[in-house]
Design a protein around this motif. Structure first.
Motif, PDB file in Angstrom:
ATOM      1  N   ASN A  65       0.750  -1.205   0.073  1.00 61.17           N
ATOM      2  CA  ASN A  65      -0.096  -0.114   0.150  1.00 61.17           C
ATOM      3  C   ASN A  65       0.828   1.310  -0.038  1.00 61.17           C
ATOM      4  N   LYS A  66       2.247   1.249  -0.173  1.00 59.72           N
ATOM      5  CA  LYS A  66       2.936   2.260  -0.155  1.00 59.72           C
ATOM      6  C   LYS A  66       3.567   2.604  -1.647  1.00 59.72           C
ATOM      7  N   LYS A  67       3.691   3.855  -2.022  1.00 56.56           N
ATOM      8  CA  LYS A  67       4.352   4.129  -3.129  1.00 56.56           C
ATOM      9  C   LYS A  67       5.305   4.969  -3.088  1.00 56.56           C
ATOM     10  N   TYR A  68       6.331   4.780  -3.936  1.00 59.31           N
ATOM     11  CA  TYR A  68       7.660   5.517  -3.761  1.00 59.31           C
ATOM     12  C   TYR A  68       7.531   6.382  -5.514  1.00 59.31           C
ATOM     13  N   ARG A  69       8.004   7.629  -5.212  1.00 57.39           N
ATOM     14  CA  ARG A  69       8.217   8.474  -6.499  1.00 57.39           C
ATOM     15  C   ARG A  69       9.580   9.114  -6.417  1.00 57.39           C
ATOM     16  N   THR A  70      10.096   9.361  -7.733  1.00 57.33           N
ATOM     17  CA  THR A  70      11.478  10.169  -7.821  1.00 57.33           C
ATOM     18  C   THR A  70      11.485  11.429  -7.323  1.00 57.33           C
ATOM     19  N   ILE A  71      12.403  12.032  -7.003  1.00 56.70           N
ATOM     20  CA  ILE A  71      12.477  13.256  -6.192  1.00 56.70           C
ATOM     21  C   ILE A  71      12.154  14.312  -7.205  1.00 56.70           C
ATOM     22  N   PHE A  72      12.603  14.212  -8.539  1.00 59.02           N
ATOM     23  CA  PHE A  72      12.212  15.388  -9.352  1.00 59.02           C
ATOM     24  C   PHE A  72      11.048  15.132 -10.266  1.00 59.02           C
ATOM     25  N   THR A  73      10.952  14.109 -11.139  1.00 60.77           N
ATOM     26  CA  THR A  73       9.877  13.961 -12.093  1.00 60.77           C
ATOM     27  C   THR A  73       8.671  13.274 -11.685  1.00 60.77           C
ATOM     28  N   LYS A  74       8.733  13.038 -10.070  1.00 58.33           N
ATOM     29  CA  LYS A  74       7.531  12.249  -9.635  1.00 58.33           C
ATOM     30  C   LYS A  74       7.200  11.016 -10.231  1.00 58.33           C
ATOM     31  N   THR A  75       7.956  10.287 -10.674  1.00 58.60           N
ATOM     32  CA  THR A  75       7.766   9.264 -11.590  1.00 58.60           C
ATOM     33  C   THR A  75       7.784   8.132 -10.263  1.00 58.60           C
ATOM     34  N   GLU A  76       6.899   7.286 -10.518  1.00 55.70           N
ATOM     35  CA  GLU A  76       6.562   6.190  -9.712  1.00 55.70           C
ATOM     36  C   GLU A  76       7.602   5.095  -9.472  1.00 55.70           C
ATOM     37  N   ARG A  77       8.358   4.984  -8.572  1.00 56.01           N
ATOM     38  CA  ARG A  77       9.432   3.987  -8.593  1.00 56.01           C
ATOM     39  C   ARG A  77       9.027   2.472  -8.505  1.00 56.01           C
ATOM     40  N   TYR A  78       9.797   1.697  -9.347  1.00 54.43           N
ATOM     41  CA  TYR A  78       9.470   0.335  -9.526  1.00 54.43           C
ATOM     42  C   TYR A  78       9.841  -0.441  -8.269  1.00 54.43           C
ATOM     43  N   ASN A  79       9.007  -1.142  -7.696  1.00 57.30           N
ATOM     44  CA  ASN A  79       9.394  -1.843  -6.243  1.00 57.30           C
ATOM     45  C   ASN A  79       9.520  -3.330  -6.638  1.00 57.30           C
ATOM     46  N   TYR A  80      10.302  -4.134  -6.509  1.00 51.62           N
ATOM     47  CA  TYR A  80      10.369  -5.428  -6.864  1.00 51.62           C
ATOM     48  C   TYR A  80       9.717  -6.158  -5.522  1.00 51.62           C
ATOM     49  N   ILE A  81       8.899  -7.142  -5.712  1.00 52.35           N
ATOM     50  CA  ILE A  81       8.302  -8.054  -4.479  1.00 52.35           C
ATOM     51  C   ILE A  81       8.848  -9.295  -4.666  1.00 52.35           C
ATOM     52  N   ASP A  82       9.421  -9.680  -3.520  1.00 54.67           N
ATOM     53  CA  ASP A  82       9.868 -11.276  -3.683  1.00 54.67           C
ATOM     54  C   ASP A  82       8.938 -12.228  -3.137  1.00 54.67           C
ATOM     55  N   PRO A  83       8.646 -13.048  -3.841  1.00 54.72           N
ATOM     56  CA  PRO A  83       7.497 -13.866  -3.498  1.00 54.72           C
ATOM     57  C   PRO A  83       8.024 -14.912  -2.207  1.00 54.72           C
ATOM     58  N   GLU A  84       9.336 -14.990  -1.924  1.00 52.30           N
ATOM     59  CA  GLU A  84       9.664 -15.701  -1.091  1.00 52.30           C
ATOM     60  C   GLU A  84       9.249 -15.097   0.169  1.00 52.30           C
ATOM     61  N   PHE A  85       9.421 -13.951   0.487  1.00 52.08           N
ATOM     62  CA  PHE A  85       9.330 -13.127   1.852  1.00 52.08           C
ATOM     63  C   PHE A  85       8.100 -12.406   1.800  1.00 52.08           C
ATOM     64  N   SER A  86       7.211 -12.312   0.933  1.00 47.53           N
ATOM     65  CA  SER A  86       5.961 -11.536   1.102  1.00 47.53           C
ATOM     66  C   SER A  86       4.783 -12.477   1.288  1.00 47.53           C
ATOM     67  N   TYR A  87       3.785 -11.818   1.894  1.00 46.43           N
ATOM     68  CA  TYR A  87       2.329 -12.697   2.210  1.00 46.43           C
ATOM     69  C   TYR A  87       1.670 -12.756   0.799  1.00 46.43           C
ATOM     70  N   THR A  88       0.823 -13.984   0.475  1.00 47.64           N
ATOM     71  CA  THR A  88       0.130 -13.997  -0.222  1.00 47.64           C
ATOM     72  C   THR A  88      -1.106 -13.229   0.220  1.00 47.64           C
ATOM     73  N   ASP A  89      -2.308 -13.327  -0.686  1.00 45.53           N
ATOM     74  CA  ASP A  89      -3.324 -12.664  -0.350  1.00 45.53           C
ATOM     75  C   ASP A  89      -4.183 -13.318   0.479  1.00 45.53           C
ATOM     76  N   SER A  90      -4.322 -14.689   0.680  1.00 43.33           N
ATOM     77  CA  SER A  90      -4.779 -15.481   1.751  1.00 43.33           C
ATOM     78  C   SER A  90      -4.210 -15.309   2.882  1.00 43.33           C
ATOM     79  N   GLU A  91      -3.131 -15.158   2.970  1.00 41.04           N
ATOM     80  CA  GLU A  91      -2.123 -15.093   4.321  1.00 41.04           C
ATOM     81  C   GLU A  91      -2.508 -13.720   4.782  1.00 41.04           C
ATOM     82  N   ARG A  92      -2.609 -12.666   3.981  1.00 39.15           N
ATOM     83  CA  ARG A  92      -2.786 -11.717   4.680  1.00 39.15           C
ATOM     84  C   ARG A  92      -4.407 -11.473   5.011  1.00 39.15           C
TER      85      ARG A  92
END
Length: 875
Positions: free
Chosen positions: A522-549
Motif C-alpha cells: 500500500n505504499k508508493k515511492y516516487r522519484t525526487i524530481f520527475t515524480k515518476t513512480e519508482r519500481y518496487n520489486y516484491i520477492d514472493p519468497e518473503f512476502s505474504y500471499t493474499d490469503s495469508e494477509r
C-alpha cells in the motif's frame, strides 16, 4: 494530799550511787494545791516546791490567716487555722463573726481533745477586688476571747503589653507604609502582672468601633461615601490574614514576660488585583486584644428567661491598636512594558536604555531581573529610593537566527515570613512585573559557488556528479540537492505526474539498491524530481500471499473482539456492584448527586442568608476574631440539644477526641457559663433551677465533668456529659437551701479530664413572705343598698417569692370585740401569684367601726391590716 515514799539511807551514799524517792498526789477536791519538800544533805537544806494542779485544757490559736495576693476570679478559696489543746482535758471553742465581707467558717464551734489539734476552715470569695482585713472572735475555754485577723489582697488579673525598648506600656504599633503582599514585624512584651499563672490568647477585633480596613484616610468623606463598592470589597477580606501574631496563645507564669511578634501583611482586594498595579493606598486601623482564657461572659447570650449572662468590664485583657498602610508597587518603565529591539545579525548586539522610576512617595523599591536567553540586563538587581529613577541597559545578543518574543519577569524584592519559622523575616519576591522583549535575528546571505569536480567523485553528489557545492555551511550529512527542497518544486515534474497524490513517499537518487526488498503493497515511492513512480520489486519468497494477509487480519480482529468483550464484562460487573451499594429505599439504586453541578455561591449570598459564620480553623497560626467568637451562639452554625447526652465517651472517635489536650485557643472556643450564676432571692426549702450553657465550637468532642460536693447543689445533674462537635448543651443547676443568709460557693469542672474551670453560685436565702396591696382598708356602703346591710371590700395578697406560702388571718379582738371578718381565713398563695380576700363589716347596735387583723405567714412574716367602716348618717 501529798505522800512521800522513800527509804533514807543509813550510810553515806557513795559516789556514783543514787537514792530514789516517790511523791504521790491524791487530790480530794478540784483545786490547785501547793506544798514543800525539804531535802537534808549533811549540813545543807534543799527546798523542793510541790504543786498539785487539777486537769484542765490549754487552748491556743493562730492570731492571723493571711491569704496573700490572690486573683479576683470569682472563686472560693480556703485556708485552715489550727486550734491546739496542750492541756490534759478537752476544751471547747466558739467562733463568731459580724463583719462585712462574707466568710464561710466551718466549724464555728466544737471540742478539742487533749494533746490534739482541731482544724477550722475559712473560705473567702474572690469576686470583688480589694483588701480584706476582717477580724473573727474566738472564745476559747479557759483562755477567754481571742481575735484572729483574716487578711487577703484580692487583685485583678492584669495583662499588659510593654514596649521592648523601654519597657513602658504600649498602646499602639504604627507599622507605617508597607507594600501589598509583603510583611513587616514588630516585637512586644506580654506581661502578666498578677500573682497567678495565666493562659492567654490573642483575639483580633474585626468589628471594633473606630476600626478601618482598606480605607484611604487621606480622601475626603464625600469621596469615600461615593465609593459604594468599598464595603463589598472589604467584606471579601479575611482580617485574620492581615495580622499575624506569633505566638497567638500561651501561658504566663506570675510576673513573667513573654516576647510576642506581631506581623502586618496588607493584601490587595480581589477586585483590585487583576487589572493592573493601580491599586490605591489602603489604610488599616485594627485592634488586637490579648485576654485570659475563659473570660467569655460577654459572648454568652440569654437563651431563656432563666439564664442570665453576667457581663462586666474585665481588666485582665490588654488591647493594642495596630495602624498601617498598604501601598502598591509603583515602578514605571520608560520605554515599556513592550520593548522592541532593532533587527540584528547573528553575532551582533543591540541595546536599549530604559529608565526605571519609583513613583512611591514613601518606600524604596528593590528590583531583580530574571535571566532570559538572548537578552542581557545591566544592572540585574538594584534598589531605587523613593521618588527616584534608575537607568538600566537592555541588550539583545542573539545566539541563533529567528524572532524572539520573551516575557521578562521583574521580581520586586521585599520582606516576608519564612514558612518554617514565622518569627523570622527573609528577603523574597512578593510582586512581579512583566515586560515583553521582542527581537529579530537575521541571517547573512551567502553565495554558493559550484566548482568543477577535479576527478575524485565524492560519496554524495548531485545528479550529474560534475559540480560540487562549496560553502554550504554545516550541512554535510545529507545530499546538497535535498537542501534545495526540490520536492516542493514542480519544475521537472512530468505532465502526467502533476496530479499525483501528495502522500507518496519520495525516493532519494542513491536508494536504488534498497528498492529491491519486501515492500508493503500500500505504499508508493516516487522519484525526487520527475515524480515518476519508482519500481518496487516484491520477492514472493518473503512476502505474504493474499490469503495469508486475509488470515492475518482475521486473527487480529478475533483477538481485538475478545479483549473488547472482556472489558465490557468487567465494566458490567462494576456497574452491578455499584448499583447494589445504593440499591436501598433511600437511594433506589441512584448514586447521590450523580451528574449534578454544585451551585455557585458568592459572598453576597452568604450575607443575604446571614451565614457569615466561619468555623475557626484549627491552624495554630491563624488568629481568632471577635466575629467568630460572637457567632458561636448562632443557630445557623451550631445545633442546640436539649436532650440527654452521653455521660462517658463510648465510641472510638469520642474516646480519641476526649483524650486530647486542648490548646489555649481551643479552650477559648468552648463557652461554659455564666461564670457567676446568680439565683437572686430564693426562699428556704424551695427548689430553683438555672441553666449552665455549654457551647462546643470545635470540630471534636469534649467531655465535661463537674465536681459538686455542696449540699445546696446536691440535686444538680447530670454531672458528666460528652458534647458533640458544633453543639450547644445545657446542664440544669438545682439550688435548694434550708439556711437563711447570703450563699456564695463555687464548684469546679474539668474539660477532657484535665482542663480545670469553676462556676460561682450566688444566692440570697430569704424566708417566705407575703405582701398586701394596702395596709389600711375603708369599707363604705354600696350605693343603692340600705345602710343596715354589710359593708364589703377586697384586699389582695401578693407572693413575690419562688415558694408557695401558707397564710392565716388572725383577728385582733379589742374590748368591744370585732365586727369585721375576712374570707378566706387561711390558704395558700402560689409562687409569683396573688389572691384576693374579701373584708366584711357587720353593722350592729354596738359594732365597733375599727378592726385589725394579722396576716400570719407560716415560717414567714406577719403583716397587720387595719379596717375602718365609714358609716354615713342621713338627716
Amino acid at each position: 494530799q501529798f505522800k512521800l515514799i522513800v527509804e533514807n539511807p543509813e550510810k553515806p551514799v557513795a559516789p556514783g550511787l543514787q537514792v530514789t524517792a516517790f511523791v504521790e498526789y491524791c487530790p480530794e477536791s478540784e483545786e490547785d494545791l501547793q506544798d514543800r519538800l525539804f531535802l537534808l544533805i549533811e549540813d545543807d537544806i534543799v527546798d523542793i516546791p510541790l504543786l498539785g494542779l487539777i486537769m484542765c485544757c490549754y487552748l491556743e490559736i493562730d492570731s492571723e490567716i493571711n491569704f496573700g495576693a490572690v486573683i479576683a476570679n470569682s472563686k472560693i478559696i480556703s485556708k485552715e487555722i489550727s486550734i491546739a489543746n496542750h492541756g490534759s482535758s478537752s476544751g471547747t471553742f466558739k467562733i463568731s463573726y459580724d463583719g462585712v465581707v462574707l466568710l464561710n467558717i466551718e466549724p464555728t464551734s466544737g471540742v478539742v481533745e487533749p494533746k490534739s489539734v482541731k482544724a477550722v476552715k475559712v473560705d473567702i470569695c474572690t469576686d470583688v477586688p480589694g483588701i480584706i482585713k476582717e477580724v473573727i472572735k474566738v472564745e476559747l475555754e479557759g483562755h477567754g476571747c481571742t481575735e484572729v485577723w483574716i487578711k487577703a489582697d484580692v487583685v485583678e488579673q492584669v495583662l499588659k503589653v510593654l514596649d521592648v525598648s523601654c519597657g513602658k506600656v504600649l498602646e499602639c504599633i504604627n507599622f507605617g507604609p508597607v507594600y501589598f503582599d509583603s510583611s513587616k514585624t514588630e516585637q512586644i512584651f506580654l506581661y502578666n502582672e498578677s500573682p497567678e499563672r495565666m493562659d492567654w490568647v490573642a483575639v483580633l477585633e474585626d468589628n471594633a468601633i473606630g476600626g478601618e480596613m482598606g480605607t484611604d484616610l487621606q480622601r475626603n468623606a464625600d469621596a469615600v461615601l461615593q465609593d459604594l463598592s468599598l464595603k463589598n470589597r472589604t467584606r471579601d477580606v479575611d482580617v485574620s490574614t492581615l495580622i499575624l501574631c506569633i505566638p497567638n496563645q500561651g501561658t504566663l507564669l506570675p510576673y513573667e514576660k513573654s516576647l510576642v511578634t506581631v506581623c502586618f501583611s496588607p493584601k490587595k482586594f480581589q477586585r483590585d488585583s487583576g487589572a493592573n498595579d493601580s491599586s490605591p493606598k489602603r489604610d488599616y486601623v485594627l485592634f488586637l486584644r490579648f485576654e485570659a482564657v475563659g473570660n467569655k461572659d460577654g459572648y454568652l447570650q440569654t437563651l431563656n428567661n432563666a439564664a442570665t449572662a453576667i457581663t462586666r468590664n474585665h481588666p485582665h485583657h490588654a488591647e493594642l491598636a495596630l495602624t498601617g498602610s498598604g501601598l502598591p508597587v509603583m515602578l514605571m518603565f520608560n520605554p515599556g512594558p513592550v520593548i522592541k529591539f532593532m533587527d540584528c545579525f547573528l553575532g551582533e548586539q543591540t541595546q536599549i536604555l530604559c529608565t526605571l522610576k519609583n513613583e512611591s512617595e514613601c518606600l524604596p523599591v528593590t528590583f531583580s531581573f530574571r535571566k532570559t536567553a538572548h537578552f542581557n540586563i545591566s544592572p540585574e538587581k538594584e534598589k531605587i529610593k523613593k521618588k527616584s529613577a534608575k537607568d538600566v541597559i537592555f541588550s539583545f545578543s542573539p545566539r541563533q537566527i529567528g524572532t524572539f518574543k520573551v516575557k521578562q519577569v521583574v521580581d520586586i524584592i521585599g520582606t516576608g515570613l519564612e514558612e518554617n519559622n514565622l518569627q523570622v523575616l527573609k528577603k523574597k519576591s512578593f510582586h512581579q512585573i512583566y515586560l515583553s522583549f521582542i527581537g529579530v535575528c537575521k541571517s547573512k546571505r551567502k553565495n554558493i559557488l559550484f566548482k568543477i569536480n577535479p576527478g575524485i567523485t565524492p560519496m554524495i553528489t548531485n545528479a550529474t556528479g560534475q559540480f560540487v557545492a562549496d560553502g554550504t555551511g554545516q550541512c554535510t550529512d545529507t545530499a546538497p540537492v535535498a537542501i534545495l527542497k526540490s520536492t516542493q518544486t514542480q519544475i521537472h515534474t512530468h505532465q502526467e505526474n502533476r496530479n499525483c497524490k501528495g502522500d507518496a513517499l519520495t525516493a532519494f537518487p542513491n536508494d536504488r539498491t534498497a528498492s529491491i526488498r519486501p515492500s508493503e503493497r500500500n505504499k508508493k515511492y516516487r522519484t525526487i524530481f520527475t515524480k515518476t513512480e519508482r519500481y518496487n520489486y516484491i520477492d514472493p519468497e518473503f512476502s505474504y500471499t493474499d490469503s495469508e494477509r486475509l488470515s492475518k487480519e482475521k486473527h487480529k480482529e478475533y483477538y481485538a473482539d475478545f479483549i473488547s468483550s472482556l472489558r465490557q464484562r468487567r465494566l458490567q460487573k462494576a456497574a452491578t456492584r455499584q448499583f447494589n451499594i445504593y440499591n436501598n429505599s433511600v437511594n433506589i439504586g441512584l448514586k447521590p448527586a450523580e451528574g449534578l453541578m454544585s451551585p455557585k455561591i458568592s459572598i453576597t449570598d452568604f450575607h443575604k442568608e446571614k451565614l457569615q459564620f466561619k468555623m475557626p480553623s484549627l491552624d495554630e497560626n491563624s488568629l481568632l476574631t471577635t466575629e467568630k467568637l460572637a457567632a458561636f451562639g448562632s443557630k445557623s452554625s451550631i445545633k442546640e440539644i436539649w436532650g440527654v447526652l452521653s455521660a462517658v465517651p463510648s465510641s472510638t472517635q469520642e474516646k480519641k477526641d476526649c483524650s486530647r489536650t486542648l490548646t489555649s485557643k481551643q479552650l477559648h472556643q468552648i463557652l461554659i457559663g455564666p461564670s457567676t450564676m446568680d439565683f437572686g432571692e430564693v426562699c428556704v426549702y424551695s427548689t430553683t433551677t438555672r441553666e449552665l450553657h455549654i457551647t462546643n465550637s470545635l470540630l471534636v468532642h469534649i467531655w465535661i465533668q463537674m465536681e459538686i460536693d455542696i449540699d445546696e447543689l446536691k440535686h444538680t445533674g447530670p454531672l458528666s456529659q460528652v458534647v458533640p462537635p458544633l453543639t450547644k448543651a445545657h446542664i440544669p443547676i438545682v439550688f435548694e437551701t434550708n439556711t437563711l443568709g447570703i450563699f456564695k460557693r463555687s464548684f469546679n469542672y474539668t474539660i477532657n479530664n484535665q482542663h480545670l474551670g469553676h462556676v460561682l453560685v450566688v444566692a440570697k436565702a430569704v424566708p417566705v413572705e407575703l405582701e398586701l396591696s394596702a395596709r389600711e382598708v375603708i369599707l363604705k356602703p354600696i350605693p343603692g343598698y340600705l345602710a343596715e346591710t354589710e359593708f364589703r371590700t377586697t384586699v389582695t395578697i401578693y407572693n413575690p417569692r419562688n415558694h408557695p406560702a401558707e397564710f392565716t388571718w388572725k383577728p385582733i379582738i379589742s374590748d368591744r370585740g370585732t365586727a369585721f371578718s375576712i374570707q378566706p381565713t387561711k390558704g395558700f398563695v402560689d409562687a409569683y401569684r396573688d389572691l384576693e380576700c374579701e373584708v366584711v363589716w357587720h353593722p350592729g347596735f354596738n359594732s365597733p367601726e375599727e378592726g385589725e387583723f394579722n396576716l400570719c405567714v407560716r415560717k414567714g412574716n406577719t403583716i397587720k391590716l387595719k379596717c375602718f367602716a365609714k358609716v354615713m348618717i342621713h338627716t
